[in-house]
Design an enzyme around this catalytic site. Sequence first.
Site, mmCIF file in Angstrom:
data_model
loop_
_atom_site.group_PDB
_atom_site.id
_atom_site.type_symbol
_atom_site.label_atom_id
_atom_site.label_comp_id
_atom_site.label_asym_id
_atom_site.label_seq_id
_atom_site.Cartn_x
_atom_site.Cartn_y
_atom_site.Cartn_z
ATOM 1 N N SER A 107 0.822 -1.214 0.000
ATOM 2 C CA SER A 107 0.000 0.000 0.000
ATOM 3 C C SER A 107 0.853 1.259 0.000
ATOM 4 C CB SER A 107 -0.865 -0.029 1.266
ATOM 5 O OG SER A 107 -1.407 1.230 1.537
ATOM 6 N N TYR A 139 -2.057 0.353 10.018
ATOM 7 C CA TYR A 139 -2.181 -0.401 8.761
ATOM 8 C C TYR A 139 -0.891 -0.287 7.948
ATOM 9 C CZ TYR A 139 -3.895 -1.304 3.969
ATOM 10 O OH TYR A 139 -4.064 -1.764 2.688
ATOM 11 N N LYS A 183 1.834 -3.164 6.789
ATOM 12 C CA LYS A 183 2.161 -3.431 5.380
ATOM 13 C C LYS A 183 3.670 -3.297 5.140
ATOM 14 C CE LYS A 183 -0.843 -4.374 2.891
ATOM 15 N NZ LYS A 183 -1.556 -5.678 2.783
HETATM 16 N N1 LIG Z 1 -8.400 -1.643 -1.993
HETATM 17 C C1 LIG Z 1 -7.425 -0.747 -1.877
HETATM 18 O O1 LIG Z 1 -7.614 0.449 -2.106
HETATM 19 C C2 LIG Z 1 -6.049 -1.192 -1.490
HETATM 20 C C3 LIG Z 1 -5.018 -0.236 -1.489
HETATM 21 C C4 LIG Z 1 -3.735 -0.625 -1.104
HETATM 22 C C5 LIG Z 1 -3.491 -1.950 -0.770
HETATM 23 N N2 LIG Z 1 -4.507 -2.861 -0.771
HETATM 24 C C6 LIG Z 1 -4.208 -4.231 -0.363
HETATM 25 O O2 LIG Z 1 -4.811 -5.144 -1.277
HETATM 26 C C7 LIG Z 1 -5.202 -6.336 -0.575
HETATM 27 C C8 LIG Z 1 -6.689 -6.631 -0.843
HETATM 28 O O3 LIG Z 1 -7.470 -5.516 -0.431
HETATM 29 P P1 LIG Z 1 -9.044 -5.445 -0.717
HETATM 30 O O4 LIG Z 1 -9.375 -4.029 -0.993
HETATM 31 O O5 LIG Z 1 -9.427 -6.496 -1.685
HETATM 32 O O6 LIG Z 1 -9.602 -5.785 0.732
HETATM 33 P P2 LIG Z 1 -10.792 -6.765 1.154
HETATM 34 O O7 LIG Z 1 -11.044 -6.495 2.612
HETATM 35 O O8 LIG Z 1 -11.930 -6.628 0.232
HETATM 36 O O9 LIG Z 1 -10.154 -8.191 0.969
HETATM 37 C C9 LIG Z 1 -9.355 -8.803 1.944
HETATM 38 C C10 LIG Z 1 -9.772 -10.257 2.013
HETATM 39 O O10 LIG Z 1 -8.968 -10.894 3.020
HETATM 40 C C11 LIG Z 1 -9.802 -11.793 3.707
HETATM 41 N N3 LIG Z 1 -9.257 -12.025 5.035
HETATM 42 C C12 LIG Z 1 -9.196 -11.167 6.069
HETATM 43 N N4 LIG Z 1 -8.692 -11.755 7.145
HETATM 44 C C13 LIG Z 1 -8.404 -13.037 6.776
HETATM 45 C C14 LIG Z 1 -7.868 -14.148 7.459
HETATM 46 N N5 LIG Z 1 -7.526 -14.077 8.755
HETATM 47 N N6 LIG Z 1 -7.702 -15.289 6.776
HETATM 48 C C15 LIG Z 1 -8.080 -15.408 5.470
HETATM 49 N N7 LIG Z 1 -8.607 -14.381 4.781
HETATM 50 C C16 LIG Z 1 -8.767 -13.213 5.428
HETATM 51 C C17 LIG Z 1 -11.161 -11.122 3.775
HETATM 52 O O11 LIG Z 1 -12.201 -12.073 4.015
HETATM 53 C C18 LIG Z 1 -11.241 -10.457 2.410
HETATM 54 O O12 LIG Z 1 -11.919 -11.267 1.468
HETATM 55 C C19 LIG Z 1 -4.883 -6.084 0.899
HETATM 56 O O13 LIG Z 1 -3.632 -6.629 1.214
HETATM 57 C C20 LIG Z 1 -4.794 -4.575 0.987
HETATM 58 O O14 LIG Z 1 -3.954 -4.172 2.047
HETATM 59 C C21 LIG Z 1 -5.784 -2.509 -1.114
#
Ligand SMILES: NC(=O)c1ccc[n+]([C@@H]2O[C@H](COP(=O)([O-])OP(=O)(O)OC[C@H]3O[C@@H](n4cnc5c(N)ncnc54)[C@H](O)[C@@H]3O)[C@@H](O)[C@H]2O)c1
Length: 315
Positions: A115, A139, A143
């Site tokens: 991130s 957070y 990361k």
């Molecule tokens: N969406 C954004 O804007 C964004 C920006 C920067 C980084 N990211 C990174 O991208 C990745 C995905 O983000 P996202 O937006 O899809 O988030 P999201 O919350 O939609 O998806 C995360 C998934 O992880 C699963 N999860 C959580 N805890 C868990 C556990 N203990 N065991 C198994 N599964 C588990 C959740 O059920 C969920 O489906 C993350 O690592 C996030 O940090 C996202």
Amino acid sequence: MTVLVTGGAGFLGHPLVRRLAGLGERVVSFDRLTRGSLPPSVTEVVGDITDGARLEHVLRTYGVTEVVHAAAVVGVTASVAGLPTAVHVNVDGAVALFEAVCRVGGVRRVVDLSSEETYGHFAGDPIGEDDPALPVSPYGITKYAVERLGAYYADQHGLPYAAVRLCWVYGPGFPRRRLPHPWLQDAAAGRASRLAQGGDQRIDFTYVDDAIDGILLVAQAERLGHRAYNVATGHAVDMRELAAEITKLRPDWRVDLGDGPIEMAPGVAAARKGALDITRARALGYTPRVPLSEGLARILADLEARHPLTQGSNP
Ligand SMILES: NC(=O)c1ccc[n+]([C@@H]2O[C@H](COP(=O)([O-])OP(=O)(O)OC[C@H]3O[C@@H](n4cnc5c(N)ncnc54)[C@H](O)[C@@H]3O)[C@@H](O)[C@H]2O)c1
């Protein structure tokens, strides 16, 4: 190739799984939730990312060759509300995955979805991958810890690790209350919006399809010259500019917007941000294709298709 997508039921994981399946890849989605509506070539495994034995079993059973790690407690707000859980899931979960990959072998790349929060207050605009990373939110700290641990496992144990640093990815079905979504929901419902502070916040909003393009390029590149890749658009807007874009699409929508940075949680201001330098990703062939105006229009269309406004229902 067989790709394991952790967090495969999530906002990014689910469309990534679908895209990979559409490309003809075998995919295993690993999440504590199931999502359904997946092609038969996708295997859904329910499990916890901190359960190393289960991860090892999945890697061996399906002969995984690539991993995209998207399972996490996501966002500053969630990490402030539940800091110990965020550290456990994000850091212990990544370590469980790295250990399992190193034990089983046969994986040629692990792409960790990281991130822009790793940078903390941006030291440059645009910010490059080698600029200082001083995360300020729980957070961002998790990361960045994962990135450093990934580098350690790469150096000591040959983990084929690469981080993709994403920034405020947006698109239909986004699961949290973060801009632009609350404003688009208001605009679609014919309501005005109000944000006490945030007008000066600059963000490099990235449409979900572009983010997935970048993730796949890093996952599939023959060779990588770096351990971290910014995947965004290379262009930031402040929240007044974001509001102006939404107003172009829905001229009746109004927002009462205060100055300053956005508040991510009560009393927790967002870090100072800007654009991400995407030169490295571009060298892999990455080109962001969805301009902000188009991405916003797609989400509005999706919202309005799901909840059509009855005529005359505006307040
Ligand atoms: N969406 C954004 O804007 C964004 C920006 C920067 C980084 N990211 C990174 O991208 C990745 C995905 O983000 P996202 O937006 O899809 O988030 P999201 O919350 O939609 O998806 C995360 C998934 O992880 C699963 N999860 C959580 N805890 C868990 C556990 N203990 N065991 C198994 N599964 C588990 C959740 O059920 C969920 O489906 C993350 O690592 C996030 O940090 C996202």
